[in-house]
Design a protein around this motif. Structure first.
Motif, short mmCIF file in Angstrom:
data_model
loop_
_atom_site.label_atom_id
_atom_site.label_comp_id
_atom_site.label_asym_id
_atom_site.label_seq_id
_atom_site.Cartn_x
_atom_site.Cartn_y
_atom_site.Cartn_z
N THR A 44 0.80 -1.23 0.00
CA THR A 44 0.00 0.00 0.00
C THR A 44 0.83 1.28 0.00
O THR A 44 0.29 2.35 -0.28
N GLU A 68 -6.47 1.99 -0.70
CA GLU A 68 -5.41 1.02 -0.94
C GLU A 68 -5.69 -0.31 -0.24
O GLU A 68 -5.44 -1.38 -0.79
N LEU A 69 -6.19 -0.25 0.99
CA LEU A 69 -6.52 -1.48 1.72
C LEU A 69 -7.62 -2.24 0.99
O LEU A 69 -7.55 -3.48 0.85
#
Length: 262
Positions: A44, A68-69
């Protein structure tokens, strides 16, 4: 699908409900992905120490970190981003209120009125937060999202029989409770009030009635099935979560629905 559930630290008591719900969902997404903090750092671009702060409620993650996660976990980010927007508004409101209180205390100590700009900015911030927060929470609760980003099917599309008309609008009536006739269909438990397996519960509604009936059926009495997510229901959810090895946060989301339905 078996998920590796982390034994998370208890979240800070100072954390508000919107921020707490966001952190809980981020924790569950990390558990589902099976990624370590070191893996999150490499995938990430956010450091391991940053993820430790975000996932333990010590600081609010930036919007891009949430995106991003979701990306590395392979889920559609819309629902998480709605939660993030609500949490951000609440966080800013709480931070602004704390700063205003400090300014007022300093002014009082100096026997002077609080600066006009501080008072005005706080009032504008509180009003804006209330309006945006209400809109975002309404969007989140009115249209629960599945993990693939789609809307959940309503009762009209369910194969099992419903205890309420498919188009019935829930209206809380003090003292009114609903009967619970739980049945197993297609390998899952249903009480006939909702088919959701992903909704995050907080406001009164048929999803709450469904959860209350399932809790009672599984031996975790929430009191009457009145559709209100109150203290008795929260305590029953925590007992269920503790027994199932989930974080006992009292919040019904996808992981807890998985336990309720099985």
């Amino acid at each position: 699908m078996g998920w590796n559930v982390t034994r998370w630290n208890e979240l800070p008591s100072s954390l508000g409900d919107p921020e707490r719900q966001l952190v809980v969902q981020l924790r569950r997404l990390k558990d589902r992905s099976g990624l370590s903090l070191a893996s999150l750092q490499s995938k990430t671009g956010y450091s391991r120490s940053s993820w430790e702060r975000y996932l333990n409620g010590r600081s609010l993650p930036p919007r891009q970190a949430v995106e991003e996660l979701a990306r590395v976990a392979g889920v559609e980010p819309t629902r998480l981003l709605v939660l993030h927007d609500v949490a951000t508004q609440a966080w800013q409101k709480e931070t602004g209120a704390a700063e205003a209180a400090e300014a007022a205390e300093a002014a009082e100590a100096a026997d002077a009125p609080a600066p006009r700009g501080v008072r005005r900015s706080v009032l504008i911030g509180v009003f804006t937060t209330a309006v945006l927060g209400a809109l975002l929470v309404g969007l989140l609760l009115a249209a629960p999202w599945t993990q693939d980003g789609g809307r959940r099917k309503g009762l009209a599309g369910a194969k099992h029989s419903a205890a309420v008309p498919p188009d019935a609008t829930f209206a809380y009536k003090p003292g009114k409770t609903y009967p619970c006739a739980v049945k197993r269909e297609n390998g899952r438990l249903y009480a006939g009030y909702s088919t959701t397996r992903t909704a995050v519960l907080s406001q009164p509604g048929w999803d709450v009635v469904e959860a209350q009936c399932l809790l009672r059926h599984l031996g975790f009495d929430p009191g009457g099935a009145d559709g209100v997510y109150g203290e008795n229901t929260t305590r029953a959810v925590k007992r269920l979560q503790d027994k199932a090895g989930l974080p006992a946060d009292g919040i019904v989301g996808p992981h807890t629905w998985q336990v309720l339905r099985r």
